[in-house]
Motif scaffolding. Sequence first.
Motif: not given
Length: 274
Positions: A185, A188, A194-195
């Motif tokens: 996170n 990110i 994100k993926s």
Amino acid sequence: MNIGIIGTGSLGRMLIEGFIEQKICQPDQIYISNRTIEKMQKIKSIYPLINLADNNKCVLEKADWIFICVKPLDLPFVFQETGTSFPDNKLIISTLLAPGLEYLDSLIKGKVLRIYPSITQSTGHGVMLVAFGKRVIETEKRELLDCFNRLGKAFEISERYFRIAGDITSCGPAFMAYMTASLANTAIEHGLDKSLALDMAGETMLGTALLLKEKQLSFEQMINQVATPGGCTAAGVQILARDLSPIIADLFQATREKEKEIINNVTESMQNLF
Ligand SMILES: NC(=O)C1=CN([C@@H]2O[C@H](COP(=O)(O)OP(=O)(O)OC[C@H]3O[C@@H](n4cnc5c(N)ncnc54)[C@H](O)[C@@H]3O)[C@@H](O)[C@H]2O)C=CC1
Ligand SMILES: O=C(O)[C@@H]1CCC=N1
């Protein structure tokens, strides 16, 4: 030998998958019951030969080893339905963190033990903590431990250590997942897709576990092998060494307090019913 599972939530389902995937028994040797039928039907769609029982009493009748996998406060209702008197050829296996063995041994006429499993055991890896009630005999203990060792590693320990050991073994998968997700996170937040970040985190967690196991590395050796002297891992590890201990101490305190609360609530509701 037939296996019974009362409560087919996360843990009950893990045990079913573990028993079948590790070939401990065939699906048609398993009898399951759950408060709502939908969860059982989902399991039946994966293992069509598994037996859906009409109620918890049927599970008790058909199975030799009966795993109770409901939440602690639901236990009184299970015993209200099944009674608490079981023949000597049945083993009642509580996965609940409360009540303790002394109470279960006094309430139940029959053989009882407590286990504290881990959700990871459907893979054949992970830890099962085990403590036996006073009426379980040696041959049964050996048979149970042999079986549990096929679902990872079984450790027979005093139940007074279930809480602290369980923070590593049973709650641990969630804590470790949380920490790994936190790395992802933050990446990110710094702009990584994100993926991609989540995929990388999962693969790294898997690789770390496999490396520890296959090369039989200690945690310290693992850290030393990654942390090039004077490099960036060492800089990050220094932050963990400085700041993580009080957080983990709080975590152990929080699980202990929650366990106490659950034990008090269960003891009260059991006393009201029995
Ligand atoms: N999830 C985990 O990793 C672990 C869970 N445990 C213990 O296992 C137990 C179950 O936990 P989870 O599976 O996570 O909870 P869960 O909420 O996912 O599953 C509980 C299941 O019991 C069913 N149920 C409730 N009352 C019932 C009754 N009277 N008769 C039949 N079924 C009934 C519910 O419908 C639900 O499907 C808890 O006592 C927990 O402390 C222990 C170690 C690890
Ligand atoms: O969260 C819980 O209370 C249960 C026990 C260990 C894992 N899940």
